[in-house]
Design a protein around this motif. Structure first.
Motif, PDB file in Angstrom:
ATOM      1  N   ILE A 162       0.857  -1.183   0.000  1.00 48.01           N
ATOM      2  CA  ILE A 162       0.000   0.000   0.000  1.00 48.01           C
ATOM      3  C   ILE A 162       0.893   1.233   0.000  1.00 48.01           C
ATOM      4  O   ILE A 162       1.805   1.357   0.827  1.00 48.01           O
ATOM      5  N   TYR A 173      -4.098   1.717   7.871  1.00 47.78           N
ATOM      6  CA  TYR A 173      -4.024   0.533   7.003  1.00 47.78           C
ATOM      7  C   TYR A 173      -3.307  -0.617   7.704  1.00 47.78           C
ATOM      8  O   TYR A 173      -3.659  -1.790   7.495  1.00 47.78           O
ATOM      9  N   CYS A 178      -2.724  -4.716   6.815  1.00 51.77           N
ATOM     10  CA  CYS A 178      -1.778  -4.501   5.717  1.00 51.77           C
ATOM     11  C   CYS A 178      -0.357  -4.470   6.288  1.00 51.77           C
ATOM     12  O   CYS A 178      -0.062  -3.681   7.191  1.00 51.77           O
ATOM     13  N   VAL A 181       2.987  -0.930   4.245  1.00 45.31           N
ATOM     14  CA  VAL A 181       2.315   0.353   4.020  1.00 45.31           C
ATOM     15  C   VAL A 181       3.375   1.445   4.021  1.00 45.31           C
ATOM     16  O   VAL A 181       4.189   1.529   4.959  1.00 45.31           O
TER      17      VAL A 181
END
Length: 386
Positions: A162, A173, A178, A181
Protein backbone atom coordinates in the motif's frame (compact mmCIF):
# COMPACT_ATOMS: atom_id res chain seq x y z
CA UNK A 1 19.82 81.75 -11.86
CA UNK A 2 19.17 79.00 -14.34
CA UNK A 3 15.54 78.05 -14.67
CA UNK A 4 14.36 81.05 -12.62
CA UNK A 5 12.88 84.49 -13.42
CA UNK A 6 13.68 87.56 -11.28
CA UNK A 7 11.06 90.28 -10.95
CA UNK A 8 11.05 93.06 -8.35
CA UNK A 9 13.41 91.13 -6.13
CA UNK A 10 11.27 88.02 -6.11
CA UNK A 11 12.73 84.82 -7.56
CA UNK A 12 10.21 82.42 -9.04
CA UNK A 13 11.06 78.87 -10.06
CA UNK A 14 9.75 78.24 -13.55
CA UNK A 15 7.54 75.16 -13.93
CA UNK A 16 8.67 72.42 -16.28
CA UNK A 17 6.83 72.51 -19.56
CA UNK A 18 4.13 69.96 -20.26
CA UNK A 19 6.34 68.42 -22.94
CA UNK A 20 9.15 68.06 -20.42
CA UNK A 21 6.81 66.36 -17.94
CA UNK A 22 5.59 63.94 -20.61
CA UNK A 23 9.14 63.11 -21.63
CA UNK A 24 10.19 62.57 -18.01
CA UNK A 25 7.24 60.28 -17.35
CA UNK A 26 7.93 58.42 -20.59
CA UNK A 27 11.59 57.97 -19.73
CA UNK A 28 10.71 56.74 -16.25
CA UNK A 29 8.15 54.31 -17.65
CA UNK A 30 10.66 53.02 -20.19
CA UNK A 31 13.27 52.48 -17.49
CA UNK A 32 10.81 50.67 -15.22
CA UNK A 33 9.49 48.60 -18.11
CA UNK A 34 13.02 47.65 -19.12
CA UNK A 35 13.86 46.67 -15.55
CA UNK A 36 10.71 44.55 -15.26
CA UNK A 37 11.27 42.95 -18.64
CA UNK A 38 14.91 42.26 -17.92
CA UNK A 39 14.08 40.84 -14.49
CA UNK A 40 11.35 38.59 -15.88
CA UNK A 41 13.54 37.43 -18.77
CA UNK A 42 16.46 36.71 -16.45
CA UNK A 43 14.14 34.78 -14.13
CA UNK A 44 12.75 32.70 -17.01
CA UNK A 45 16.24 31.96 -18.26
CA UNK A 46 17.40 30.76 -14.85
CA UNK A 47 14.29 28.59 -14.52
CA UNK A 48 15.00 26.93 -17.87
CA UNK A 49 18.60 26.32 -16.85
CA UNK A 50 17.38 24.52 -13.73
CA UNK A 51 15.01 22.37 -15.79
CA UNK A 52 17.79 21.37 -18.18
CA UNK A 53 20.36 20.58 -15.48
CA UNK A 54 18.23 19.00 -12.75
CA UNK A 55 15.71 16.87 -14.65
CA UNK A 56 16.50 13.24 -13.80
CA UNK A 57 16.20 10.16 -16.01
CA UNK A 58 15.99 6.86 -14.16
CA UNK A 59 17.77 3.65 -15.23
CA UNK A 60 15.58 0.99 -16.76
CA UNK A 61 14.65 -2.14 -14.80
CA UNK A 62 13.99 -5.55 -16.33
CA UNK A 63 10.37 -5.50 -15.23
CA UNK A 64 7.00 -6.14 -16.86
CA UNK A 65 4.29 -4.09 -15.19
CA UNK A 66 0.54 -4.02 -15.60
CA UNK A 67 -0.80 -0.61 -14.66
CA UNK A 68 -4.48 -0.41 -13.71
CA UNK A 69 -5.88 3.09 -14.06
CA UNK A 70 -8.54 4.56 -11.78
CA UNK A 71 -11.07 4.28 -14.61
CA UNK A 72 -12.64 7.54 -13.49
CA UNK A 73 -11.33 9.79 -16.23
CA UNK A 74 -10.65 13.43 -15.43
CA UNK A 75 -9.23 14.64 -13.00
CA UNK A 76 -7.53 11.26 -12.37
CA UNK A 77 -6.45 10.78 -15.98
CA UNK A 78 -3.55 13.29 -15.68
CA UNK A 79 -2.21 11.19 -12.79
CA UNK A 80 -2.48 8.10 -14.98
CA UNK A 81 -0.57 9.88 -17.72
CA UNK A 82 2.17 11.00 -15.34
CA UNK A 83 2.67 7.52 -13.86
CA UNK A 84 2.47 5.60 -17.15
CA UNK A 85 4.72 7.97 -19.07
CA UNK A 86 7.36 7.90 -16.34
CA UNK A 87 7.13 4.17 -15.78
CA UNK A 88 7.49 3.36 -19.48
CA UNK A 89 11.03 4.71 -19.32
CA UNK A 90 11.78 2.72 -16.15
CA UNK A 91 10.56 -0.78 -17.13
CA UNK A 92 11.10 -2.92 -20.22
CA UNK A 93 7.35 -3.10 -20.79
CA UNK A 94 4.23 -1.48 -19.31
CA UNK A 95 0.72 -2.62 -20.15
CA UNK A 96 -2.18 -0.30 -19.28
CA UNK A 97 -5.56 -1.71 -18.24
CA UNK A 98 -8.77 -0.45 -16.71
CA UNK A 99 -10.32 -1.56 -13.39
CA UNK A 100 -13.05 -3.53 -15.20
CA UNK A 101 -10.59 -5.56 -17.30
CA UNK A 102 -9.80 -9.18 -16.45
CA UNK A 103 -6.30 -8.71 -15.11
CA UNK A 104 -5.46 -12.10 -13.62
CA UNK A 105 -5.54 -14.07 -16.88
CA UNK A 106 -3.58 -11.47 -18.84
CA UNK A 107 -1.04 -11.13 -16.00
CA UNK A 108 -0.04 -14.78 -16.37
CA UNK A 109 0.23 -14.59 -20.15
CA UNK A 110 2.17 -11.34 -19.89
CA UNK A 111 4.48 -12.76 -17.19
CA UNK A 112 3.86 -9.64 -15.10
CA UNK A 113 6.26 -8.83 -12.29
CA UNK A 114 3.84 -6.34 -10.76
CA UNK A 115 0.25 -5.15 -11.00
CA UNK A 116 0.16 -1.50 -9.90
CA UNK A 117 -3.27 -0.01 -9.28
CA UNK A 118 -4.03 3.70 -9.00
CA UNK A 119 -6.92 4.70 -6.70
CA UNK A 120 -8.39 1.18 -6.56
CA UNK A 121 -11.93 2.12 -5.60
CA UNK A 122 -13.41 0.30 -8.61
CA UNK A 123 -10.95 -2.60 -8.88
CA UNK A 124 -12.69 -5.77 -7.60
CA UNK A 125 -11.23 -7.60 -4.62
CA UNK A 126 -11.93 -10.89 -6.44
CA UNK A 127 -9.23 -10.04 -8.99
CA UNK A 128 -6.75 -9.33 -6.21
CA UNK A 129 -7.50 -12.72 -4.64
CA UNK A 130 -6.82 -14.38 -8.00
CA UNK A 131 -3.55 -12.48 -8.43
CA UNK A 132 -2.41 -13.47 -4.94
CA UNK A 133 -3.11 -17.13 -5.73
CA UNK A 134 -0.93 -16.74 -8.82
CA UNK A 135 1.89 -15.23 -6.69
CA UNK A 136 1.87 -12.00 -8.71
CA UNK A 137 2.81 -8.92 -6.69
CA UNK A 138 0.16 -6.23 -6.32
CA UNK A 139 0.50 -2.63 -5.19
CA UNK A 140 -2.03 0.13 -4.62
CA UNK A 141 -1.24 3.84 -4.87
CA UNK A 142 -4.10 5.61 -3.07
CA UNK A 143 -5.05 9.01 -4.45
CA UNK A 144 -7.36 10.64 -1.89
CA UNK A 145 -6.26 9.83 1.66
CA UNK A 146 -7.46 10.59 4.24
CA UNK A 147 -10.67 11.94 2.73
CA UNK A 148 -12.10 8.63 1.45
CA UNK A 149 -10.42 6.05 3.69
CA UNK A 150 -13.79 4.42 4.41
CA UNK A 151 -13.99 3.28 0.79
CA UNK A 152 -10.50 1.78 0.89
CA UNK A 153 -10.95 -0.37 3.99
CA UNK A 154 -12.51 -3.32 2.16
CA UNK A 155 -9.93 -3.60 -0.64
CA UNK A 156 -6.64 -2.44 0.89
CA UNK A 157 -5.92 -5.68 2.87
CA UNK A 158 -5.87 -7.69 -0.39
CA UNK A 159 -2.78 -5.86 -1.72
CA UNK A 160 0.81 -6.82 -1.05
CA UNK A 161 1.89 -3.15 -0.89
CA UNK A 162 0.00 0.00 0.00
CA UNK A 163 1.31 3.45 -0.94
CA UNK A 164 -0.54 6.45 0.44
CA UNK A 165 0.03 10.16 -0.06
CA UNK A 166 -0.96 10.82 3.58
CA UNK A 167 1.48 9.82 6.32
CA UNK A 168 -1.16 9.66 9.05
CA UNK A 169 -3.07 6.97 7.10
CA UNK A 170 -0.24 4.45 7.49
CA UNK A 171 -1.31 3.34 10.95
CA UNK A 172 -4.92 2.98 9.79
CA UNK A 173 -4.02 0.53 7.00
CA UNK A 174 -1.71 -1.37 9.32
CA UNK A 175 -4.63 -1.78 11.72
CA UNK A 176 -6.54 -3.45 8.86
CA UNK A 177 -3.79 -6.06 8.53
CA UNK A 178 -1.78 -4.50 5.72
CA UNK A 179 1.87 -5.44 6.33
CA UNK A 180 3.61 -3.22 3.77
CA UNK A 181 2.31 0.35 4.02
CA UNK A 182 4.43 3.29 2.84
CA UNK A 183 4.08 7.05 2.51
CA UNK A 184 4.40 8.08 -1.15
CA UNK A 185 3.04 11.49 -2.19
CA UNK A 186 2.42 12.47 -5.77
CA UNK A 187 4.79 14.85 -7.55
CA UNK A 188 5.15 17.36 -10.38
CA UNK A 189 5.00 15.88 -13.89
CA UNK A 190 7.15 18.09 -16.15
CA UNK A 191 5.04 17.41 -19.24
CA UNK A 192 2.24 19.20 -17.40
CA UNK A 193 3.85 21.48 -14.82
CA UNK A 194 6.98 23.30 -15.91
CA UNK A 195 8.14 26.93 -16.15
CA UNK A 196 7.40 28.85 -19.33
CA UNK A 197 10.48 29.68 -21.37
CA UNK A 198 9.11 33.15 -22.17
CA UNK A 199 7.01 35.65 -20.20
CA UNK A 200 3.35 34.71 -20.05
CA UNK A 201 0.90 36.49 -22.39
CA UNK A 202 -1.25 37.52 -19.43
CA UNK A 203 -0.32 38.29 -15.86
CA UNK A 204 -2.06 38.02 -12.51
CA UNK A 205 -0.89 39.25 -9.15
CA UNK A 206 -2.53 36.38 -7.27
CA UNK A 207 -4.34 33.23 -8.29
CA UNK A 208 -6.11 30.40 -6.52
CA UNK A 209 -7.32 27.31 -8.35
CA UNK A 210 -9.40 24.76 -6.48
CA UNK A 211 -12.87 23.92 -5.23
CA UNK A 212 -14.59 26.13 -2.68
CA UNK A 213 -14.68 23.71 0.23
CA UNK A 214 -16.27 25.33 3.25
CA UNK A 215 -12.98 25.84 5.11
CA UNK A 216 -11.69 27.82 2.10
CA UNK A 217 -14.84 29.93 1.91
CA UNK A 218 -14.60 30.79 5.61
CA UNK A 219 -10.90 31.63 5.28
CA UNK A 220 -11.17 33.86 2.20
CA UNK A 221 -14.37 35.69 3.21
CA UNK A 222 -12.80 38.31 5.53
CA UNK A 223 -10.04 39.26 3.05
CA UNK A 224 -11.67 38.71 -0.33
CA UNK A 225 -12.58 42.35 -0.93
CA UNK A 226 -8.99 43.47 -0.28
CA UNK A 227 -7.52 40.57 -2.25
CA UNK A 228 -9.70 41.44 -5.23
CA UNK A 229 -8.35 45.01 -5.33
CA UNK A 230 -5.35 43.42 -7.00
CA UNK A 231 -5.36 41.53 -10.28
CA UNK A 232 -6.60 38.28 -8.75
CA UNK A 233 -7.93 35.16 -10.45
CA UNK A 234 -9.98 32.44 -8.72
CA UNK A 235 -11.45 29.38 -10.40
CA UNK A 236 -13.08 26.15 -9.32
CA UNK A 237 -16.29 24.53 -8.18
CA UNK A 238 -18.80 26.09 -5.78
CA UNK A 239 -17.34 29.61 -5.49
CA UNK A 240 -20.87 31.02 -5.52
CA UNK A 241 -20.87 29.93 -1.86
CA UNK A 242 -18.69 32.95 -1.16
CA UNK A 243 -20.82 35.84 0.20
CA UNK A 244 -18.96 38.32 -2.05
CA UNK A 245 -19.28 36.17 -5.15
CA UNK A 246 -21.64 38.49 -7.08
CA UNK A 247 -19.40 41.47 -6.39
CA UNK A 248 -16.30 39.72 -7.73
CA UNK A 249 -17.74 37.22 -10.22
CA UNK A 250 -15.91 38.87 -13.13
CA UNK A 251 -12.65 37.61 -11.54
CA UNK A 252 -13.99 34.17 -10.58
CA UNK A 253 -14.41 31.36 -13.11
CA UNK A 254 -17.24 29.41 -11.51
CA UNK A 255 -17.46 25.62 -11.73
CA UNK A 256 -14.43 25.44 -13.99
CA UNK A 257 -12.25 22.36 -13.50
CA UNK A 258 -9.20 22.97 -15.61
CA UNK A 259 -6.85 20.40 -17.06
CA UNK A 260 -3.20 20.33 -15.95
CA UNK A 261 -1.76 22.33 -18.85
CA UNK A 262 -4.36 25.09 -18.50
CA UNK A 263 -3.75 25.11 -14.75
CA UNK A 264 0.00 25.38 -15.34
CA UNK A 265 -0.62 28.34 -17.65
CA UNK A 266 -2.31 30.19 -14.80
CA UNK A 267 0.48 29.27 -12.40
CA UNK A 268 3.03 30.59 -14.89
CA UNK A 269 0.98 33.74 -15.38
CA UNK A 270 0.69 34.57 -11.68
CA UNK A 271 3.25 36.30 -9.51
CA UNK A 272 1.91 34.51 -6.45
CA UNK A 273 -0.11 31.28 -6.36
CA UNK A 274 -2.12 30.59 -3.22
CA UNK A 275 -2.52 27.01 -2.01
CA UNK A 276 -4.93 25.94 0.71
CA UNK A 277 -5.61 22.37 1.82
CA UNK A 278 -9.08 21.01 2.41
CA UNK A 279 -10.29 19.90 5.85
CA UNK A 280 -10.07 16.25 6.84
CA UNK A 281 -13.32 16.49 8.85
CA UNK A 282 -15.65 18.08 6.29
CA UNK A 283 -18.59 15.70 6.53
CA UNK A 284 -20.31 17.26 3.51
CA UNK A 285 -17.81 15.69 1.09
CA UNK A 286 -15.52 13.30 3.00
CA UNK A 287 -15.87 9.62 3.85
CA UNK A 288 -13.43 9.56 6.75
CA UNK A 289 -15.34 8.15 9.70
CA UNK A 290 -12.09 7.46 11.59
CA UNK A 291 -11.35 11.20 11.45
CA UNK A 292 -7.79 10.57 10.30
CA UNK A 293 -6.04 13.93 10.30
CA UNK A 294 -4.42 15.30 7.15
CA UNK A 295 -0.84 16.43 7.70
CA UNK A 296 0.87 15.83 4.34
CA UNK A 297 0.99 18.33 1.47
CA UNK A 298 -1.46 17.98 -1.41
CA UNK A 299 -0.34 17.30 -5.01
CA UNK A 300 -0.84 20.98 -5.87
CA UNK A 301 2.08 21.84 -3.56
CA UNK A 302 4.51 20.13 -5.93
CA UNK A 303 2.77 21.28 -9.10
CA UNK A 304 2.87 24.99 -8.22
CA UNK A 305 6.56 24.84 -7.36
CA UNK A 306 7.16 22.80 -10.49
CA UNK A 307 6.04 25.80 -12.54
CA UNK A 308 8.53 28.11 -10.86
CA UNK A 309 5.81 30.22 -9.23
CA UNK A 310 6.00 31.66 -5.72
CA UNK A 311 3.71 29.52 -3.60
CA UNK A 312 1.91 30.90 -0.57
CA UNK A 313 0.45 27.92 1.31
CA UNK A 314 -1.06 26.97 4.63
CA UNK A 315 1.41 24.97 6.67
CA UNK A 316 0.72 21.30 7.29
CA UNK A 317 2.98 19.58 9.79
CA UNK A 318 4.64 17.36 7.16
CA UNK A 319 5.41 20.27 4.83
CA UNK A 320 8.91 20.93 6.18
CA UNK A 321 9.90 17.39 5.16
CA UNK A 322 9.45 18.45 1.54
CA UNK A 323 10.23 22.19 1.36
CA UNK A 324 11.91 24.72 3.64
CA UNK A 325 9.29 27.34 4.59
CA UNK A 326 10.47 30.88 3.89
CA UNK A 327 13.19 29.55 1.59
CA UNK A 328 11.46 27.36 -1.05
CA UNK A 329 7.90 28.52 -0.49
CA UNK A 330 6.05 30.83 1.92
CA UNK A 331 3.52 29.77 4.54
CA UNK A 332 0.66 31.62 6.20
CA UNK A 333 -1.47 30.96 9.26
CA UNK A 334 -4.39 33.43 9.26
CA UNK A 335 -6.31 35.37 6.59
CA UNK A 336 -4.51 38.61 7.51
CA UNK A 337 -1.16 36.80 7.48
CA UNK A 338 -1.91 35.55 3.97
CA UNK A 339 -2.91 39.02 2.76
CA UNK A 340 0.09 40.79 4.28
CA UNK A 341 2.59 38.28 2.91
CA UNK A 342 0.96 38.31 -0.52
CA UNK A 343 1.22 42.09 -0.72
CA UNK A 344 4.79 42.05 0.59
CA UNK A 345 6.08 39.61 -2.02
CA UNK A 346 4.12 41.38 -4.73
CA UNK A 347 6.26 44.47 -4.11
CA UNK A 348 9.53 42.62 -3.48
CA UNK A 349 10.22 41.14 -6.89
CA UNK A 350 13.72 39.84 -6.29
CA UNK A 351 12.80 38.00 -3.08
CA UNK A 352 9.74 36.52 -4.79
CA UNK A 353 11.75 35.24 -7.74
CA UNK A 354 14.56 33.79 -5.62
CA UNK A 355 12.15 31.80 -3.44
CA UNK A 356 10.31 30.58 -6.54
CA UNK A 357 13.56 29.41 -8.16
CA UNK A 358 14.66 27.58 -5.02
CA UNK A 359 11.25 25.88 -4.87
CA UNK A 360 11.60 24.85 -8.50
CA UNK A 361 15.09 23.46 -7.94
CA UNK A 362 13.93 21.42 -4.92
CA UNK A 363 11.00 20.05 -6.91
CA UNK A 364 13.18 18.98 -9.83
CA UNK A 365 15.68 17.29 -7.50
CA UNK A 366 13.37 15.60 -5.01
CA UNK A 367 9.72 15.68 -6.10
CA UNK A 368 9.50 14.20 -9.58
CA UNK A 369 7.60 11.09 -10.63
CA UNK A 370 10.96 9.54 -11.45
CA UNK A 371 11.91 9.87 -7.78
CA UNK A 372 8.55 8.56 -6.59
CA UNK A 373 8.54 5.51 -8.86
CA UNK A 374 12.16 4.74 -8.03
CA UNK A 375 11.09 4.67 -4.40
CA UNK A 376 8.05 2.51 -5.12
CA UNK A 377 9.93 -0.04 -7.22
CA UNK A 378 12.84 -0.04 -4.78
CA UNK A 379 10.53 -0.91 -1.89
CA UNK A 380 8.91 -3.76 -3.83
CA UNK A 381 11.92 -5.29 -5.56
CA UNK A 382 15.03 -4.22 -3.65
CA UNK A 383 14.03 -4.69 0.00
CA UNK A 384 13.64 -7.92 1.88
CA UNK A 385 9.97 -8.20 2.78
CA UNK A 386 8.90 -9.46 6.16
Amino acid sequence: MAGATEKKGIVKQSRPSLLHQVRSASDKGAREGHERGYGEGYFRGRAQALVHTLTEHAPQRQLRIIYVSSGKGFPYSPLDEAVVSTMQAMAIDVRVSGPKDSIAVSAVEYRADLVLVLDGMDFPAEQLIELKALAIRTALWITDDPYYTDRMSAVAPHYDYIFTLESTAIEYYQSLGCRQVHHLPFAAFPEHFTPRASPAPFQYDFSFIGSAYWNRVRFFEPIMDRLMKYNTHVSGLWWDRLPQYKKHKSSIKLDLWMGPKETAEFYNSSKIVINMHRDYDDSTVNQNSQQIRATSPNPRTFEINGCGALQLTDARSDLASFYVPGVELVTYETPIDLLEKAVYYLTHEEERREIALRGLARTLKDHSYVKRLQQLLGIIFDRQTE
